[in-house]
Scaffold this active site. Structure first.
Site, mmCIF file in Angstrom:
data_model
loop_
_atom_site.group_PDB
_atom_site.id
_atom_site.type_symbol
_atom_site.label_atom_id
_atom_site.label_comp_id
_atom_site.label_asym_id
_atom_site.label_seq_id
_atom_site.Cartn_x
_atom_site.Cartn_y
_atom_site.Cartn_z
ATOM 1 C CG HIS A 109 -0.283 0.257 2.354
ATOM 2 N ND1 HIS A 109 0.521 -0.959 3.060
ATOM 3 C CD2 HIS A 109 -0.247 1.059 3.378
ATOM 4 C CE1 HIS A 109 0.934 -0.614 4.095
ATOM 5 N NE2 HIS A 109 0.665 0.587 4.535
ATOM 6 C CG ASP A 111 1.528 5.017 4.820
ATOM 7 O OD1 ASP A 111 1.002 3.678 5.113
ATOM 8 O OD2 ASP A 111 2.701 5.136 5.360
ATOM 9 N NE ARG A 274 2.460 5.927 9.327
ATOM 10 C CZ ARG A 274 1.327 5.327 8.431
ATOM 11 N NH1 ARG A 274 1.349 3.993 8.254
ATOM 12 N NH2 ARG A 274 0.229 6.071 8.532
HETATM 13 C C1 SIN Z 1 3.159 0.710 7.801
HETATM 14 O O1 SIN Z 1 2.417 0.433 7.069
HETATM 15 O O2 SIN Z 1 3.126 2.058 7.791
HETATM 16 C C2 SIN Z 1 3.795 -0.086 8.751
HETATM 17 C C3 SIN Z 1 5.211 -0.450 8.258
HETATM 18 C C4 SIN Z 1 5.787 -1.347 9.264
HETATM 19 O O3 SIN Z 1 5.400 -1.514 10.220
HETATM 20 O O4 SIN Z 1 6.810 -1.870 8.904
#
Ligand code: SIN
Length: 283
Positions: A109, A111, A274
């Site tokens: 995906h 984001d 994040r």
């Molecule tokens: C995400 O999709 O932002 C998570 C990525 C991850 O945990 O490595």
């Protein structure tokens, strides 16, 4: 600051920079230039960041999701208490925090591509990692576009697609994370299938299996088959970098030209924070 390429596909590593304090404009420009030069993936090693420092550094790129525009409502429970900008990708039970999002991003995906202004960069900070496993894959969507023949590039450039958070139900995402608002199209947007990156000026494919549900100009069956072709074509091994995490890695990826996939192949604790910077309307 030392910048070293991580793979022929994309990505670079930076050592010798500390983003926790006052990073000079020249150093910040060197970081963003390296991000563009390496097709949208960077890891800054050995960072020590509090949530406030992580947010402050992220704001150098632009406005963050969780500030003027919230994340989708079902994500709220995964945010760090007191920090609406920080999403916790985590299976770890932490005292004083609700359960984070386990298996976050366990599918290809880009984001927040289901918003009219999707994400620009995401900035993921590794606080705890399993002794083995929990790697993240990154896929170069410039090369996915450039590997297509001229007539197919031209055809795709005339198309628009729908990105829809509710599509996550189709790829095994649990229904508890999809709200009535999502099912009614509250987290959906239309974008060009091929976009031009505003900084590099290069064209890239902008569809992803996580969120792209439909190509609007085509009949449903044509749309399904073309999307399946584009998803499979994009993730050819030559376009992929696999990141093996170290604690204190700060990973920056540019969602405009990169897809990612978090591999859920571990039992031990994995705890990451994040931030997500809002981008512009894709053109
Ligand atoms: C995400 O999709 O932002 C998570 C990525 C991850 O945990 O490595």
């Amino acid at each position: 600051m030392r910048i070293t390429s991580l793979s022929p596909a994309l990505g670079a590593e930076i050592t010798g920079v500390d983003v926790s304090g006052a990073l000079s404009d020249a150093d910040f420009s060197a970081v963003t230039q390296a991000l563009h030069d390496h097709d949208g993936v960077l890891v800054l090693r050995d960072q020590n960041l509090s949530p406030d420092q992580h947010i402050k550094f992220s704001r150098r790129f632009g406005e963050l999701f969780g500030e003027t525009e919230p994340y989708q409502d079902t994500v709220t429970k995964y945010l760090l208490p007191g920090y609406p900008q920080i999403f916790r990708a985590s299976n770890k039970i932490v005292e004083g925090e609700p359960q984070g999002r386990t298996r976050a991003g366990n599918y290809w995906h880009s984001d927040v591509s289901f918003r009219p202004r999707p994400a620009m960069v995401s900035i993921l900070y590794a606080i705890e990692i399993p002794s083995i496993g929990g790697d993240t894959l990154f896929c170069n969507m410039y090369s996915a576009y450039e590997r297509l023949s001229d007539p197919v590039q031209q055809f795709l450039s005339s198309l628009t697609s729908r990105h829809d958070f509710a599509r996550n139900t189709n790829i095994g995402f649990s229904h508890e994370n999809i709200s009535a608002q999502d099912l009614e199209g509250g987290n959906a947007a239309e974008h060009p299938v091929v976009r031009t990156h505003p900084e590099s000026g290069r064209r890239c494919l902008f569809v992803n299996p996580g969120n792209t549900s439909r190509i609007l100009e085509l009949h449903p069956r044509e749309s399904d088959e073309l999307l399946e072709f584009l998803f499979n074509h994009s993730v050819q091994e030559e376009s992929i970098y696999r990141h093996r995490w170290s604690v204190n890695d700060l990973m920056i990826w540019d969602n405009r030209c990169v897809m990612h996939y978090a591999i859920a192949d571990y039992d031990e604790d994995r705890y990451m924070h994040r931030t997500t910077v809002m981008g512009e309307k894709p053109v």
